[in-house]
Enzyme design. Sequence first.
Site, PDB file in Angstrom:
ATOM      1  N   THR A  11       1.155  -1.087   0.359  1.00 30.17           N
ATOM      2  CA  THR A  11      -0.038   0.254  -0.195  1.00 30.17           C
ATOM      3  C   THR A  11       0.751   1.861  -0.300  1.00 30.17           C
ATOM      4  O   THR A  11       0.318   1.986  -0.773  1.00 30.17           O
ATOM      5  CB  THR A  11      -0.924  -0.022   0.798  1.00 30.17           C
ATOM      6  OG1 THR A  11      -1.679  -1.293   1.537  1.00 30.17           O
ATOM      7  CG2 THR A  11      -1.398   1.060   1.152  1.00 30.17           C
ATOM      8  N   VAL A 127       4.064   8.951  12.137  1.00 30.23           N
ATOM      9  CA  VAL A 127       3.037   8.802  13.235  1.00 30.23           C
ATOM     10  C   VAL A 127       2.529  10.134  12.026  1.00 30.23           C
ATOM     11  O   VAL A 127       3.111  11.218  11.997  1.00 30.23           O
ATOM     12  CB  VAL A 127       3.618   9.876  13.662  1.00 30.23           C
ATOM     13  CG1 VAL A 127       2.261   9.912  14.918  1.00 30.23           C
ATOM     14  CG2 VAL A 127       4.666   8.726  14.810  1.00 30.23           C
ATOM     15  N   GLY A 182      -8.078   0.071   3.901  1.00 30.34           N
ATOM     16  CA  GLY A 182      -5.674  -0.688   3.617  1.00 30.34           C
ATOM     17  C   GLY A 182      -5.559   0.133   5.020  1.00 30.34           C
ATOM     18  O   GLY A 182      -4.327   1.313   4.724  1.00 30.34           O
ATOM     19  N   LYS A 200       4.088   5.250  18.002  1.00 37.85           N
ATOM     20  CA  LYS A 200       4.023   6.366  18.207  1.00 37.85           C
ATOM     21  C   LYS A 200       4.697   7.310  19.023  1.00 37.85           C
ATOM     22  O   LYS A 200       4.379   8.335  18.783  1.00 37.85           O
ATOM     23  CB  LYS A 200       2.588   6.362  16.712  1.00 37.85           C
ATOM     24  CG  LYS A 200       2.075   5.984  15.840  1.00 37.85           C
ATOM     25  CD  LYS A 200       0.913   5.787  15.295  1.00 37.85           C
ATOM     26  CE  LYS A 200       0.706   5.251  13.520  1.00 37.85           C
ATOM     27  NZ  LYS A 200      -0.118   5.429  13.185  1.00 37.85           N
TER      28      LYS A 200
HETATM   29  N1  HSE Z   1      -2.746   1.549  11.013  1.00 39.87           N
HETATM   30  C1  HSE Z   1      -1.965   2.061  10.951  1.00 39.87           C
HETATM   31  C2  HSE Z   1      -3.157   3.229  11.492  1.00 39.87           C
HETATM   32  C3  HSE Z   1      -1.817   2.730  10.029  1.00 39.87           C
HETATM   33  O1  HSE Z   1      -4.891   2.477  11.176  1.00 39.87           O
HETATM   34  O2  HSE Z   1      -3.305   3.514  11.763  1.00 39.87           O
HETATM   35  C4  HSE Z   1      -1.084   3.808   9.707  1.00 39.87           C
HETATM   36  O3  HSE Z   1       0.315   4.373  10.941  1.00 39.87           O
END
Ligand code: HSE
Length: 403
Positions: A11, A127, A182, A200
């Site tokens: 992605t 982040v 995604g 994060k």
């Molecule tokens: N899986 C993460 C989210 C992707 O849903 O925020 C972005 O870091």
Amino acid sequence: MMQIAVMGYGTIGSGVVEVLEINRERIAKKTGQEIGVKYILDLREFPGDPYEEQIVHDFSVIEKDEDVCLVVEAMGGVNPAYAFVKACLESGKHVVTSNKALVAAHGTELLQIARDRNLNFLFEASVGGGIPLIRPLTQSLAGEEILEICGILNGTTNYILTKMDQEGQDFETALKKAQELGYAERNPEADVEGYDTCRKIAILTALATEREVNFEEVYTEGITRITDTDFQYAARLKTSIRLLGVSRMDGERVSVFVCPVMVQADHPLYAVSDVYNGVVVRGRTVGTIMFYGSGAGKLPTANAVVSDIVEIAGHLSDHIPFGWSAKKQALTPVEEQNFSYFIRFAGQAAEKFADVEAVFAGARLIELEGKDEFAVITGRMSEARCRKLAAAFPDILQTIRCF
Ligand code: HSE
């Protein structure tokens, strides 16, 4: 022509190639040169893809090619991303990554290698997805003392909680949709158990304190135990429930935690819904500022990666001071942090609330019609005290910290 390689054609990796294509002229004008994608590393074949010729399966092709001055790591996960990124830096290539798991686990070492070799290791996309966050925090607020960072940092869980809150969807349906869109990590556990938010907030805290933050020390709870009944109480209270990553400077220590929080309607993060992320930063002189935007998704995240490529294009032969040192940041244990609490008890308030009030002095009662349970909002107290008081009630159904 500045030649780059992209590792991982999923992605984000394919999004980076797409954004470089869409913004080709603008980027060339800005950087004074074309950016060419010489290699794309992936285990899979991509027959018919416009970049089919650039696909390689052997990392050493990229590592050994001296024409490649910058490598984008968009593989996700720690292994083999860590070994590849380290090898890229050690062979004199700048690296840009969107991989928070890698940065949280090995950022200190990779930043040091970049420093030692006059290179750059940047991770704006790690982040906040597409939100410009790390560069404002480290450049625009470079001279500011950061007092607090409080964020909705995971798009997947915010999407799920929003659907549960506004549309009454169940957890599984909302998660499936987030995955289809995604947003989700390779392993959805990383999103729903709060691990992604944990990494994060650890990265943001390390950037704010310029010290290493061990993400494994950050108290982390996910959203899997949040139910539709919790949202019914939240609606009654005119609040909502959000998964927050919070970091508060606490003298020499920092209070950091990740957990679902009942957020008041007047809190700036209350209005952050769907896949959006929101981050509130409080500085000593700047006051409160808020960052808001798409926290996940292909093109927004890819755009953040491209912003790092453009930044490095202007610093190909010098290191941009950035990151944190190997000095460890001390964290305040969650037991010493203070919250007020939303607590649900089994049984009828008429029979049991007096006992609860006797223990949780000043607790405010909330009842939902037709339920054999009730809830209270407590006053502020330490986590340790709340746990001690709660031990007297084996019939507690739920506890959520409140803002
Ligand atoms: N899986 C993460 C989210 C992707 O849903 O925020 C972005 O870091």
